[in-house]
Design an enzyme around this catalytic site. Structure first.
Site, PDB file in Angstrom:
ATOM      1  N   SER A  24       0.898  -1.255   0.180  1.00 12.38           N
ATOM      2  CA  SER A  24      -0.090   0.109  -0.183  1.00 12.38           C
ATOM      3  C   SER A  24       1.056   1.270   0.032  1.00 12.38           C
ATOM      4  O   SER A  24       0.444   2.350  -0.131  1.00 12.38           O
ATOM      5  CB  SER A  24      -0.912   0.122   1.276  1.00 12.38           C
ATOM      6  OG  SER A  24      -0.320  -0.060   2.438  1.00 12.38           O
ATOM      7  N   ASN A 111      -2.212  -2.450  13.076  1.00  9.88           N
ATOM      8  CA  ASN A 111      -3.702  -2.359  12.892  1.00  9.88           C
ATOM      9  C   ASN A 111      -4.334  -0.900  13.836  1.00  9.88           C
ATOM     10  O   ASN A 111      -5.138  -0.190  13.243  1.00  9.88           O
ATOM     11  CB  ASN A 111      -4.344  -3.483  13.573  1.00  9.88           C
ATOM     12  CG  ASN A 111      -4.083  -4.625  12.815  1.00  9.88           C
ATOM     13  OD1 ASN A 111      -3.459  -4.674  11.691  1.00  9.88           O
ATOM     14  ND2 ASN A 111      -4.385  -5.889  13.337  1.00  9.88           N
ATOM     15  N   HIS A 157     -39.462  22.929 -11.880  1.00  6.09           N
ATOM     16  CA  HIS A 157     -39.638  21.741 -13.148  1.00  6.09           C
ATOM     17  C   HIS A 157     -38.831  22.587 -14.289  1.00  6.09           C
ATOM     18  O   HIS A 157     -39.281  22.133 -15.415  1.00  6.09           O
ATOM     19  CB  HIS A 157     -41.161  21.728 -13.442  1.00  6.09           C
ATOM     20  CG  HIS A 157     -42.065  21.315 -12.440  1.00  6.09           C
ATOM     21  ND1 HIS A 157     -42.092  20.011 -12.321  1.00  6.09           N
ATOM     22  CD2 HIS A 157     -42.697  22.105 -11.596  1.00  6.09           C
ATOM     23  CE1 HIS A 157     -43.174  19.988 -11.374  1.00  6.09           C
ATOM     24  NE2 HIS A 157     -43.396  21.437 -10.676  1.00  6.09           N
ATOM     25  N   LYS A 284     -17.317  29.168 -29.626  1.00  6.16           N
ATOM     26  CA  LYS A 284     -17.823  28.577 -28.638  1.00  6.16           C
ATOM     27  C   LYS A 284     -16.990  29.127 -27.383  1.00  6.16           C
ATOM     28  O   LYS A 284     -15.691  29.602 -27.271  1.00  6.16           O
ATOM     29  CB  LYS A 284     -17.235  26.870 -28.582  1.00  6.16           C
ATOM     30  CG  LYS A 284     -18.246  26.115 -29.530  1.00  6.16           C
ATOM     31  CD  LYS A 284     -19.755  26.413 -28.988  1.00  6.16           C
ATOM     32  CE  LYS A 284     -19.975  25.537 -27.884  1.00  6.16           C
ATOM     33  NZ  LYS A 284     -19.972  24.015 -28.017  1.00  6.16           N
ATOM     34  N   ASN A 286     -16.882  27.416 -23.535  1.00  6.84           N
ATOM     35  CA  ASN A 286     -17.614  26.337 -22.648  1.00  6.84           C
ATOM     36  C   ASN A 286     -17.201  26.410 -21.425  1.00  6.84           C
ATOM     37  O   ASN A 286     -16.120  26.772 -20.759  1.00  6.84           O
ATOM     38  CB  ASN A 286     -17.105  24.939 -23.652  1.00  6.84           C
ATOM     39  CG  ASN A 286     -17.413  24.645 -24.719  1.00  6.84           C
ATOM     40  OD1 ASN A 286     -18.546  24.957 -25.218  1.00  6.84           O
ATOM     41  ND2 ASN A 286     -16.658  23.975 -25.561  1.00  6.84           N
ATOM     42  N   GLU A 291     -18.704  21.737 -15.648  1.00  2.40           N
ATOM     43  CA  GLU A 291     -18.832  20.415 -16.058  1.00  2.40           C
ATOM     44  C   GLU A 291     -18.151  19.761 -15.255  1.00  2.40           C
ATOM     45  O   GLU A 291     -18.537  18.319 -14.735  1.00  2.40           O
ATOM     46  CB  GLU A 291     -18.773  20.441 -17.482  1.00  2.40           C
ATOM     47  CG  GLU A 291     -19.748  20.998 -18.411  1.00  2.40           C
ATOM     48  CD  GLU A 291     -19.190  21.272 -19.864  1.00  2.40           C
ATOM     49  OE1 GLU A 291     -19.505  20.392 -20.654  1.00  2.40           O
ATOM     50  OE2 GLU A 291     -18.579  22.301 -20.230  1.00  2.40           O
TER      51      GLU A 291
HETATM   52  N1  ARG Z   1      -1.178  -1.325   5.231  1.00  2.00           N
HETATM   53  C1  ARG Z   1      -2.170  -1.594   6.133  1.00  2.00           C
HETATM   54  C2  ARG Z   1      -3.387  -0.818   5.909  1.00  2.00           C
HETATM   55  O1  ARG Z   1      -3.440  -0.036   5.306  1.00  2.00           O
HETATM   56  C3  ARG Z   1      -1.792  -1.558   7.408  1.00  2.00           C
HETATM   57  C4  ARG Z   1      -2.126  -2.342   8.486  1.00  2.00           C
HETATM   58  C5  ARG Z   1      -1.740  -3.857   8.359  1.00  2.00           C
HETATM   59  N2  ARG Z   1      -1.939  -4.679   9.315  1.00  2.00           N
HETATM   60  C6  ARG Z   1      -1.629  -5.957   8.965  1.00  2.00           C
HETATM   61  N3  ARG Z   1      -1.887  -6.727  10.114  1.00  2.00           N
HETATM   62  N4  ARG Z   1      -1.296  -6.559   8.189  1.00  2.00           N
HETATM   63  O2  ARG Z   1      -4.568  -1.296   6.308  1.00  2.00           O
END
Ligand code: ARG
Length: 461
Positions: A24, A111, A157, A284, A286, A291
């Site tokens: 990520s 976490n 309307h 034109k 625009n 938009e």
């Molecule tokens: N990159 C993870 C996320 O965005 C971080 C948490 C990862 N935790 C794990 N137990 N793999 O959620």
């Protein structure tokens, strides 16, 4: 090679595709400042509680400061094999200060770390959006004050309904945006609890001080349930919902700009600064910004829907699905920020075509309600009866091909003999708007008062 952070029981590294789907860092590097702030608060608390020695924590703090400046100077190499921002920072810390770095993750898990980082990020985002919305409301209220008496057609309307003032129409959006700010503020209040110290899911056996880390990070209090803390993404959903509603408001305004700038309507004009030309049609002009504001509402709503669907089937506690919470949210928040800025730009740029607005306001027998109201007042007849008589007068005007105020008194009296010359005093669009002085109504005096009230409120820090 197996992962240095968690690879104790692994003998080989991940398959390339495993690494790709798992990483990520490509998007969560955006959380670097929040991640480092969270780590610093955690480290300080670990020392204060005697969980990690002061010497180690001093090294950790210095290392984290170095990492922050490296990232900000663009001198940090983010590694995909280290998955995410948390492990990139921790690995760099180990490179910088050696084994002391390994003590930072005591009584913590990625976490609770990611939940903390993302709450901090969303909180910052809400504050930035709030300031932008205040600026847009100011732009609208200023324009409204300048055009409190500029008469335009009011529609239902999309058919001409009754004359209103341009200022009144703009102030309608000020009210919507005020509610949007309220929703964002509500979301901020609810999200402002610290998940840090919830650890993986069950809390920790170390004698941590969650109140201290919560306070250090500007949270009101620690979250009360560790399972909830690591599984909850309500704070993103709620903020996205508020963002989506706001985007819908701005999309409706954008739609009006598109309609009103169309030559067939010609009610407002935008300058060169907020329009684009056509590569083939030289004439034109625009309204692309409008938009795109309308179009971007689609992706903001999409981000909300996407995350709702990601979350709907997840058992407690953390599951990796939740890593999918970020990209859509980042995209939606930056899209909304851009749309607010572009809308503020358009509001400041646009000018009404006052003569055309006025002429259009008088079309379609728009003062028919004023005529019916006059009948009620002058003749004391019930509104339903007045409505019927007015309908017959409108039919007559339509037959003659003239607007209501061009009908003769004789023609009017042919419908109801009690009608007098005084009726003509209510048939002009100016009189019509000026008469609508009920609270919240379109009369210029009301619009001016509302615009001034808002400008005063918005000027307060
Ligand atoms: N990159 C993870 C996320 O965005 C971080 C948490 C990862 N935790 C794990 N137990 N793999 O959620």
């Amino acid at each position: 090679m197996s992962n240095k952070m968690w690879g104790g029981r692994f003998s080989t590294g991940p398959n390339a595709i495993m690494e790709e789907i798992n990483a990520s860092i490509g998007f969560d590097q955006r959380l670097y400042a929040q991640d480092i702030a969270g780590s610093k608060a955690h480290a300080t608390m670990l020392a204060a509680q005697g969980i990690v020695g002061a010497k180690d924590v001093e090294k950790i703090q210095k290392g984290l400061d170095t990492i922050l400046s490296e990232i900000e100077a663009g001198r940090f190499t983010f590694r995909r094999d280290l998955e995410d921002i948390h492990m990139n920072v921790e690995q760099r810390l180990a490179d910088l200060i050696g084994p002391s770095a390994g003590r930072l993750h005591t009584a913590r898990s990625r976490n609770d770390q990611v939940a903390t980082d993302f709450r901090l990020y969303v909180r910052d985002t809400i504050d930035a959006l709030d300031a932008q919305l205040a600026d847009l409301m100011t732009a609208l209220a200023e324009k409204a004050l300048a055009h409190a008496a500029t008469v335009m057609p009011g529609f239902t309307h999309l058919q001409t309904a009754q004359p209103v003032t341009f200022g009144h129409h703009l102030m309608a959006y000020v009210e919507m945006l005020a509610r949007d700010r309220g929703r964002l503020r509500d979301a901020r209040t609810r999200l402002n609890e610290s998940p840090l110290g919830s650890a993986a899911l069950a809390g920790t056996s170390f004698p941590i001080d969650r109140d201290a880390t919560a306070a250090a990070l500007g949270f009101d209090r620690p979250t009360a349930n560790s399972l909830d803390a690591v599984s909850d993404r309500d704070f993103v959903l709620e903020t996205l919902a508020a963002a989506a509603i706001c985007a819908i408001h701005l999309s409706r305004f954008a739609e009006e700009v598109v309609i009103w700038t169309s030559p067939s309507f010609g009610l407002i004009k935008l300058s060169d600064a907020f329009t684009t030309g056509s590569s083939i049609m030289p004439q034109k002009r625009n309204p692309d910004a409008a938009e795109l504001a309308r179009g971007k509402a689609g992706r903001i709503v999409g981000a909300l829907t996407g995350l709702l669907v990601v979350m709907k089937g997840l058992p407690l506690a953390y599951a990796k699905d939740m890593q999918e919470d970020k990209e859509g949210a980042f995209d939606a928040f930056s899209a909304l920020s851009l749309v607010i800025a572009a809308t503020a730009g358009m509001v400041r740029d646009l000018e009404p075509e006052a003569a055309r607005m006025r002429a259009a306001a008088g079309q379609g027998y728009s003062t028919a309600t004023d005529l019916a109201d006059w009948l009620v007042r002058a003749l004391g007849i019930p509104f339903r009866e007045a409505h019927h008589a007015t309908g017959r007068i409108v039919a007559l005007a339509s037959e003659r091909g003239v607007p209501l105020h061009r009908l003769s008194l004789e023609d009017m009296q042919g419908v109801d003999a009690r009608i007098t010359q005084d009726v003509f005093s209510v048939l002009s669009v100016t009189k019509s708007v000026a008469s609508r002085t009920s609270y919240g109504g379109t009369a210029p005096v009301r619009v001016r008062a509302q615009a001034r009230r808002w400008l005063k409120t918005l000027a307060k820090p």
